[in-house]
Design a protein around this motif. Structure first.
Motif, PDB file in Angstrom:
ATOM      1  N   UNK A   1       0.819  -1.214   0.000  1.00 18.66           N
ATOM      2  CA  UNK A   1       0.000   0.000   0.000  1.00 18.66           C
ATOM      3  C   UNK A   1       0.854   1.266   0.000  1.00 18.66           C
ATOM      4  N   UNK A   2       0.439   2.248  -0.783  1.00 18.92           N
ATOM      5  CA  UNK A   2       1.039   3.597  -0.820  1.00 18.92           C
ATOM      6  C   UNK A   2       2.380   3.680  -1.532  1.00 18.92           C
ATOM      7  N   UNK A   3       2.870   2.562  -2.024  1.00 20.29           N
ATOM      8  CA  UNK A   3       4.207   2.587  -2.635  1.00 20.29           C
ATOM      9  C   UNK A   3       4.179   3.242  -4.011  1.00 20.29           C
ATOM     10  N   UNK A   4       5.122   4.137  -4.230  1.00 19.48           N
ATOM     11  CA  UNK A   4       5.233   4.904  -5.473  1.00 19.48           C
ATOM     12  C   UNK A   4       6.694   5.018  -5.884  1.00 19.48           C
ATOM     13  N   UNK A   5       6.924   5.296  -7.170  1.00 20.41           N
ATOM     14  CA  UNK A   5       8.267   5.660  -7.641  1.00 20.41           C
ATOM     15  C   UNK A   5       9.346   4.670  -7.227  1.00 20.41           C
ATOM     16  N   UNK A   6       9.160   3.427  -7.578  1.00 25.28           N
ATOM     17  CA  UNK A   6      10.179   2.438  -7.277  1.00 25.28           C
ATOM     18  C   UNK A   6      11.342   2.554  -8.248  1.00 25.28           C
ATOM     19  N   UNK A   7      12.544   2.502  -7.695  1.00 23.08           N
ATOM     20  CA  UNK A   7      13.726   2.519  -8.550  1.00 23.08           C
ATOM     21  C   UNK A   7      14.711   1.474  -8.050  1.00 23.08           C
ATOM     22  N   UNK A   8      15.144   0.614  -8.962  1.00 21.29           N
ATOM     23  CA  UNK A   8      16.040  -0.485  -8.577  1.00 21.29           C
ATOM     24  C   UNK A   8      17.459  -0.202  -9.029  1.00 21.29           C
ATOM     25  N   UNK A   9      18.404  -0.426  -8.137  1.00 19.06           N
ATOM     26  CA  UNK A   9      19.818  -0.382  -8.504  1.00 19.06           C
ATOM     27  C   UNK A   9      20.447  -1.728  -8.202  1.00 19.06           C
TER      28      UNK A   9
ATOM     29  N   UNK B   1      42.130   2.775  -8.951  1.00 19.77           N
ATOM     30  CA  UNK B   1      42.672   3.802  -8.077  1.00 19.77           C
ATOM     31  C   UNK B   1      41.602   4.268  -7.086  1.00 19.77           C
ATOM     32  N   UNK B   2      40.413   4.472  -7.608  1.00 15.91           N
ATOM     33  CA  UNK B   2      39.311   4.886  -6.734  1.00 15.91           C
ATOM     34  C   UNK B   2      39.005   3.804  -5.703  1.00 15.91           C
ATOM     35  N   UNK B   3      38.926   2.564  -6.148  1.00 15.94           N
ATOM     36  CA  UNK B   3      38.567   1.483  -5.236  1.00 15.94           C
ATOM     37  C   UNK B   3      39.612   1.292  -4.148  1.00 15.94           C
ATOM     38  N   UNK B   4      40.865   1.446  -4.523  1.00 17.04           N
ATOM     39  CA  UNK B   4      41.922   1.320  -3.524  1.00 17.04           C
ATOM     40  C   UNK B   4      41.792   2.412  -2.468  1.00 17.04           C
ATOM     41  N   UNK B   5      41.470   3.613  -2.919  1.00 14.35           N
ATOM     42  CA  UNK B   5      41.314   4.715  -1.969  1.00 14.35           C
ATOM     43  C   UNK B   5      40.185   4.431  -1.001  1.00 14.35           C
ATOM     44  N   UNK B   6      39.100   3.930  -1.541  1.00 17.34           N
ATOM     45  CA  UNK B   6      37.917   3.661  -0.726  1.00 17.34           C
ATOM     46  C   UNK B   6      38.198   2.540   0.285  1.00 17.34           C
ATOM     47  N   UNK B   7      38.934   1.541  -0.156  1.00 18.50           N
ATOM     48  CA  UNK B   7      39.278   0.440   0.754  1.00 18.50           C
ATOM     49  C   UNK B   7      40.104   0.950   1.926  1.00 18.50           C
ATOM     50  N   UNK B   8      40.831   2.018   1.711  1.00 19.69           N
ATOM     51  CA  UNK B   8      41.699   2.538   2.759  1.00 19.69           C
ATOM     52  C   UNK B   8      40.989   3.503   3.700  1.00 19.69           C
ATOM     53  N   UNK B   9      39.723   3.780   3.434  1.00 18.54           N
ATOM     54  CA  UNK B   9      38.996   4.706   4.306  1.00 18.54           C
ATOM     55  C   UNK B   9      38.130   3.913   5.283  1.00 18.54           C
ATOM     56  N   UNK B  10      38.488   3.882   6.541  1.00 16.94           N
ATOM     57  CA  UNK B  10      37.787   3.021   7.500  1.00 16.94           C
ATOM     58  C   UNK B  10      36.325   3.405   7.707  1.00 16.94           C
ATOM     59  N   UNK B  11      36.008   4.676   7.535  1.00 20.37           N
ATOM     60  CA  UNK B  11      34.624   5.079   7.763  1.00 20.37           C
ATOM     61  C   UNK B  11      33.695   4.674   6.620  1.00 20.37           C
ATOM     62  N   UNK B  12      34.271   4.261   5.515  1.00 23.63           N
ATOM     63  CA  UNK B  12      33.459   3.694   4.432  1.00 23.63           C
ATOM     64  C   UNK B  12      33.334   2.209   4.718  1.00 23.63           C
ATOM     65  N   UNK B  13      32.161   1.794   5.193  1.00 18.60           N
ATOM     66  CA  UNK B  13      32.063   0.398   5.603  1.00 18.60           C
ATOM     67  C   UNK B  13      31.542  -0.513   4.500  1.00 18.60           C
ATOM     68  N   UNK B  14      31.013   0.062   3.429  1.00 19.71           N
ATOM     69  CA  UNK B  14      30.749  -0.775   2.260  1.00 19.71           C
ATOM     70  C   UNK B  14      30.777   0.075   1.008  1.00 19.71           C
ATOM     71  N   UNK B  15      31.055  -0.569  -0.091  1.00 16.74           N
ATOM     72  CA  UNK B  15      31.159   0.125  -1.382  1.00 16.74           C
ATOM     73  C   UNK B  15      30.754  -0.850  -2.473  1.00 16.74           C
ATOM     74  N   UNK B  16      29.742  -0.487  -3.243  1.00 14.73           N
ATOM     75  CA  UNK B  16      29.253  -1.365  -4.297  1.00 14.73           C
ATOM     76  C   UNK B  16      29.330  -0.674  -5.646  1.00 14.73           C
ATOM     77  N   UNK B  17      29.707  -1.418  -6.630  1.00 12.94           N
ATOM     78  CA  UNK B  17      29.547  -0.975  -8.008  1.00 12.94           C
ATOM     79  C   UNK B  17      28.108  -1.270  -8.383  1.00 12.94           C
ATOM     80  N   UNK B  18      27.367  -0.236  -8.809  1.00 14.19           N
ATOM     81  CA  UNK B  18      25.929  -0.425  -9.033  1.00 14.19           C
ATOM     82  C   UNK B  18      25.517   0.011 -10.425  1.00 14.19           C
ATOM     83  N   UNK B  19      24.405  -0.539 -10.860  1.00 18.95           N
ATOM     84  CA  UNK B  19      23.777  -0.081 -12.100  1.00 18.95           C
ATOM     85  C   UNK B  19      23.015   1.199 -11.813  1.00 18.95           C
ATOM     86  N   UNK B  20      22.540   1.848 -12.855  1.00 18.67           N
ATOM     87  CA  UNK B  20      21.729   3.041 -12.664  1.00 18.67           C
ATOM     88  C   UNK B  20      22.525   4.301 -12.919  1.00 18.67           C
ATOM     89  N   UNK B  21      22.051   5.410 -12.422  1.00 20.33           N
ATOM     90  CA  UNK B  21      22.708   6.678 -12.737  1.00 20.33           C
ATOM     91  C   UNK B  21      24.055   6.820 -12.041  1.00 20.33           C
TER      92      UNK B  21
END
Lengths: 155, 155
Positions: free
Chosen positions: A129-137, B83-103
DNA sequence: CAGTTTTATGGCATAAAATGCCAATTGTTT
DNA sequence: AAACAATTGGCATTTTATGCCATAAAACTG
């Protein structure tokens, strides 16, 4: 609760390996077993340690696909929110759900076997219910995942 | 590896409590301790169980703010990515990093104490090579988090 | 379908770990 | 410096882990 350097070392170790025996742990943090165990117990009682869990291989369990699902709710009342949240809590394949700022309202993290299964799950989400604008990544690759929390060691 | 119902019960229990003693576990899954331990060991060796970890209270550790950071890379070569991924791996406050589809290209999950600390971290991210189009989504509330994986019990 | 082989289980003995208790040490306060 | 408080380390006891072996269950074969 005030944590000292020993507590942080203990937490670091237990984040890395939650099944260390107390003897092993006490050795790694340079403390004898008795006080080490006392500290661990206190960290558990104080709620600093929330629990322990096995982390499992998703591919081995046919959950190799991860999808972030962003969505908004059509109505923003208490009723719409709590109804939606209850539904999400009841869906086992939704392993996390955050209320977020920005263009979306909610961000879900979903695990499924493959696209076919994702389609089924997406339909379920659409029908809530009420779900709108779904976007999948879709997650193509995990560069970094399930990392330990960074502990700002003081003392 | 083929998993039977007993394995799934074991995994379920260890997901819920990764520090169960073997005696407790064997009792919960209705098996005697010896074969129970053998199965756990095998699940570990086969890589079905990746490890065990303590889950910690973020607020107690001054990490009460979670932010999703979406961003794109200006260049899409191997060099820029690694280079970017290595930098991110070295940042402890970044607890996860995903390559994603989409914008966006990458989605980071970042934990910090508060907005002031987030600003500092955001500046670090902005200065990484090739980084473009950063967008931050702040977590207002966790509806569901760190849920166990759904295990499709067969047998 | 019986016999054989393979695999998994349960129980037992031993080694290791957890747990509770108490004396000793450390560090704080006045 | 003395008294007090908090934490530690060691020891004895209980509980758990672990390896081994005989037995039972399951799978395979002729």
């Amino acid at each position: 609760m005030k944590l000292d350097g020993l507590d942080y070392r203990i937490l670091d170790q237990l984040q890395a390996n939650g099944r260390l025996t107390n003897v092993e742990l006490s050795d790694k943090v340079n403390l004898s077993p008795s006080p080490c165990l006392r500290r661990v117990k206190q960290l558990e009682e104080e709620g600093v340690i929330l629990g322990y869990r096995a982390s499992l291989n998703r591919v081995a369990l046919d959950l190799g696909m991860t999808v972030f699902v962003d969505l908004r709710l059509g109505h923003h009342g208490d009723q719409a929110s709590s109804q939606f949240e209850a539904s999400v809590l009841a869906m086992p394949n939704v392993i996390s759900c955050y209320l977020v700022s920005g263009t979306a309202d909610y961000r879900l993290e979903v695990v499924v076997k493959d696209l076919q299964h994702y389609e089924l799950l997406l339909r379920q989400i659409q029908m809530l219910p009420f779900v709108k604008d779904i976007h999948s990544n879709f997650v193509i690759r995990a560069v970094k995942g399930e990392s330990p929390l960074p502990l700002n060691t003081p003392t």
